[in-house]
Design an enzyme around this catalytic site. Structure first.
Site, short mmCIF file in Angstrom:
data_model
loop_
_atom_site.label_atom_id
_atom_site.label_comp_id
_atom_site.label_asym_id
_atom_site.label_seq_id
_atom_site.Cartn_x
_atom_site.Cartn_y
_atom_site.Cartn_z
N TYR A 184 -16.00 -12.40 -13.09
CA TYR A 184 -16.50 -13.67 -13.63
C TYR A 184 -15.53 -14.78 -13.24
O TYR A 184 -14.33 -14.68 -13.49
CB TYR A 184 -16.63 -13.60 -15.15
CG TYR A 184 -17.32 -14.82 -15.72
CD1 TYR A 184 -18.68 -14.81 -15.97
CD2 TYR A 184 -16.62 -16.00 -15.96
CE1 TYR A 184 -19.33 -15.93 -16.45
CE2 TYR A 184 -17.26 -17.13 -16.43
CZ TYR A 184 -18.61 -17.10 -16.69
OH TYR A 184 -19.25 -18.23 -17.15
N GLN B 32 -24.92 -15.06 -20.57
CA GLN B 32 -26.06 -14.44 -19.87
C GLN B 32 -25.61 -13.72 -18.60
O GLN B 32 -26.16 -12.67 -18.25
CB GLN B 32 -27.14 -15.48 -19.56
CG GLN B 32 -26.73 -16.62 -18.65
CD GLN B 32 -26.17 -17.81 -19.39
OE1 GLN B 32 -25.65 -17.69 -20.49
NE2 GLN B 32 -26.29 -18.98 -18.78
N SER C 225 -3.65 -20.06 -22.54
CA SER C 225 -2.45 -19.82 -21.76
C SER C 225 -1.19 -20.08 -22.58
O SER C 225 -1.18 -20.91 -23.50
CB SER C 225 -2.46 -20.71 -20.51
OG SER C 225 -1.41 -20.37 -19.65
N GLN D 288 1.67 -25.35 -18.09
CA GLN D 288 0.76 -24.54 -18.88
C GLN D 288 0.01 -25.37 -19.91
O GLN D 288 -1.15 -25.12 -20.21
CB GLN D 288 1.51 -23.40 -19.57
CG GLN D 288 2.08 -22.39 -18.61
CD GLN D 288 1.04 -21.87 -17.63
OE1 GLN D 288 0.15 -21.12 -18.01
NE2 GLN D 288 1.13 -22.28 -16.38
N HIS E 249 -3.44 -26.71 -19.04
CA HIS E 249 -4.58 -25.80 -18.93
C HIS E 249 -5.64 -26.07 -19.99
O HIS E 249 -6.83 -26.09 -19.72
CB HIS E 249 -4.12 -24.35 -19.09
CG HIS E 249 -3.83 -23.67 -17.79
ND1 HIS E 249 -4.76 -23.49 -16.80
CD2 HIS E 249 -2.69 -23.09 -17.33
CE1 HIS E 249 -4.20 -22.85 -15.78
NE2 HIS E 249 -2.95 -22.60 -16.08
N GLU F 82 2.84 -14.77 -22.64
CA GLU F 82 2.15 -14.49 -21.38
C GLU F 82 3.09 -14.72 -20.20
O GLU F 82 3.25 -13.86 -19.32
CB GLU F 82 0.92 -15.40 -21.27
CG GLU F 82 0.13 -15.23 -19.99
CD GLU F 82 -0.97 -16.27 -19.87
OE1 GLU F 82 -1.88 -16.04 -19.05
OE2 GLU F 82 -0.93 -17.31 -20.55
N HIS F 83 3.72 -15.89 -20.14
CA HIS F 83 4.70 -16.22 -19.11
C HIS F 83 6.04 -16.48 -19.78
O HIS F 83 6.11 -17.19 -20.79
CB HIS F 83 4.31 -17.51 -18.36
CG HIS F 83 2.92 -17.50 -17.79
ND1 HIS F 83 1.85 -18.02 -18.48
CD2 HIS F 83 2.45 -17.04 -16.61
CE1 HIS F 83 0.76 -17.89 -17.73
NE2 HIS F 83 1.09 -17.29 -16.60
N ASP G 140 1.68 -18.05 -10.40
CA ASP G 140 0.25 -18.35 -10.54
C ASP G 140 -0.48 -18.27 -9.21
O ASP G 140 -1.63 -17.85 -9.15
CB ASP G 140 0.07 -19.76 -11.11
CG ASP G 140 -0.25 -19.74 -12.60
OD1 ASP G 140 -0.34 -18.65 -13.17
OD2 ASP G 140 -0.42 -20.83 -13.17
N GLU H 24 -8.31 25.36 -36.34
CA GLU H 24 -9.14 24.15 -36.43
C GLU H 24 -10.55 24.46 -36.91
O GLU H 24 -11.39 23.57 -37.00
CB GLU H 24 -9.19 23.44 -35.08
CG GLU H 24 -7.84 22.85 -34.68
CD GLU H 24 -7.92 21.94 -33.47
OE1 GLU H 24 -9.00 21.87 -32.85
OE2 GLU H 24 -6.91 21.30 -33.16
N HIS I 203 -15.13 28.07 -30.05
CA HIS I 203 -14.09 27.89 -29.04
C HIS I 203 -13.32 29.20 -28.84
O HIS I 203 -13.07 29.64 -27.71
CB HIS I 203 -13.10 26.80 -29.49
CG HIS I 203 -13.62 25.41 -29.33
ND1 HIS I 203 -14.74 24.96 -29.94
CD2 HIS I 203 -13.12 24.35 -28.63
CE1 HIS I 203 -14.94 23.68 -29.63
NE2 HIS I 203 -13.96 23.29 -28.82
#
Length: 430
Positions: free
Chosen positions: A122, A186, A232, A254, A257, A322-323, A356, A410, A415
């Site tokens: 995506y 969608q 971010s 950042q 963003h 994240e960074h 990046d 068990e 088994h």
């Protein structure tokens, strides 16, 4: 930019899972696309994107891709090709092989690695187009050996002219052969369940808005997903040797963003904190996306004062950003204590945008503190693993009684009997 003691700052950050109304909307979209296929996909594209399509026009044509190349500059082509080469080289080093281990008794144990068959990427529209994210999603999948990679993106990422040409060129350069002009929840539903025009995939990756994130969460289990990405984040651990202009610029890289992006300085130097706060204000003045960056800095930005770099590392590990940039006199000496960060940038020349766009490591990173337990997108994300067990007669005779013991503890007599039957026959007990 706020300056405060680190202990006064709330290190937790609430994860956004959408309002009840957003969740209801996504559920309705996903259910409709699942049951009605292309008809629902096209109806929601017209409703949400304002673009009327038919099934025949969903797929991007070779002619459109060729036209996109005519619309991008040569320096972009050179840059995207160099970045792709770096990204591919880095991810090729992550590739592992299947293996088998032959035991002395003839048993063979092992692990078989196979690529996923079909992956959906995506690519969002919205506040900006991100050709670099196309590379970061597609190239690891290619290195893993995924034979079918499909891209979806909203039909008007480039405004009235359709899909942004830089996205199309980046996808083509990365080797994507199948692209569709559809976005939102969608598109996620179409990738998960399939329609007459878009065959289903095994995994969906790539960022998007809250509706895309909620849709990915809704279809998880039908398909795999990469993550539910949050806004971010950047944290900078710095001492008095850091250049305030560098620190401020990297924080703003950042903050621009998203209004909900987080930009935090952690430092034992009050003088640096003051200088960085002043620099942030100065650099914001002519930043093209200053309204977004200002909202981020005002709501989620801060300079946190600590007693020492060691105390600062504790704050960083709690944030799990994240960074993370480490701008200190000897950043390498601190690396061993840093436990939680998606990507770590050491020294004044390792600005976050280097990662990046160009260095090679993946820029799709864990957010919202999930770096405590998760990793950047990598080749393993596009591989599935099967265990291999070939037990010899000798191995079953040696271990069978213990297998039956565990099964009966068990309460699983079936088994136990499956093994017992073989033991009796091999031991000549009938």
């Amino acid at each position: 930019m706020r300056i405060m003691r680190a202990e006064q700052f709330d290190l937790s950050r609430e994860v956004e899972y959408g309002t009840p109304e957003q969740n209801e909307t996504v559920k309705a979209v996903v259910d409709a696309v699942r049951s009605e296929g292309d008809a629902a996909l096209l109806a929601y594209t017209e409703r949400f994107d304002g673009v009327r399509l038919d099934a025949a026009s969903l797929r991007v044509t070779d002619a459109e891709i060729a036209a996109a190349y005519e619309r991008v500059e040569e320096d972009f082509l050179e840059a995207i090709r160099a970045a792709a080469a770096n990204i591919r080289s880095f991810h090729e080093k992550q590739m592992r092989s299947s293996w088998m281990d032959l035991q002395p008794d003839g048993t063979v144990l092992g692990q078989i690695l196979r690529p996923l068959k079909r992956v959906g990427v995506y690519v969002p529209g919205g506040k900006a187009a991100y050709p670099s994210s196309v590379l970061m999603n597609v190239i690891p999948a290619q290195v893993a050996g995924v034979p079918e990679i499909v891209m979806v993106t909203p039909p008007a990422t480039g405004g009235t002219e359709g899909i942004d040409p830089y996205i199309l060129v980046a996808a083509a350069e990365a080797g994507v052969k199948e692209m569709y002009r559809v976005g939102g929840a969608q598109a996620v539903a179409a990738l998960a369940y399939g329609t007459a025009s878009i065959p289903p995939v095994d995994k969906i990756c790539g960022p998007g808005n809250i509706y895309v994130a909620l849709a990915k969460r809704a279809v998880f289990g039908v398909v795999d997903i990469d993550s539910i990405a949050g806004p971010s984040e950047i944290a900078v651990l710095a001492d008095e040797t850091a250049d305030p202009a560098y620190v401020a610029a990297d924080l703003l890289s950042q903050a621009e963003h998203d209004e909900m992006a987080s930009a935090i300085l952690v430092t034992p130097s009050a003088a640096l904190a003051e200088a960085v706060a002043a620099e942030v204000d100065r650099q914001l003045a002519d930043l093209p996306r200053r309204e977004i960056a200002r909202a981020s800095i005002d709501s989620y930005g801060a300079a946190l004062l600590v007693d020492s770099l060691e105390a600062g590392i504790d704050v960083i590990n709690a944030l799990a950003p994240e960074h993370l940039e480490v701008l200190t006199a000897d950043p390498m000496s601190l690396l061993g204590r840093i436990e939680n960060a998606g990507a770590i940038f050491l020294g004044p020349y390792s600005s976050e945008p280097v990662g990046d766009y160009f260095a090679g490591p993946n820029h799709i990173l864990p957010t919202n503190g999930t770096a405590r337990f998760s990793s950047p997108v990598n080749v393993d994300d596009f591989l599935k693993k099967s265990s291999l067990i070939y037990y010899s007669r000798e191995a079953l005779l040696a271990g069978g009684d213990k297998i039956m013991t565990l099964a009966r503890y068990e309460g699983l007599e079936g088994h136990a009997r499956a093994v017992e039957l073989r033991l009796r026959r091999e031991r000549g007990e009938g």
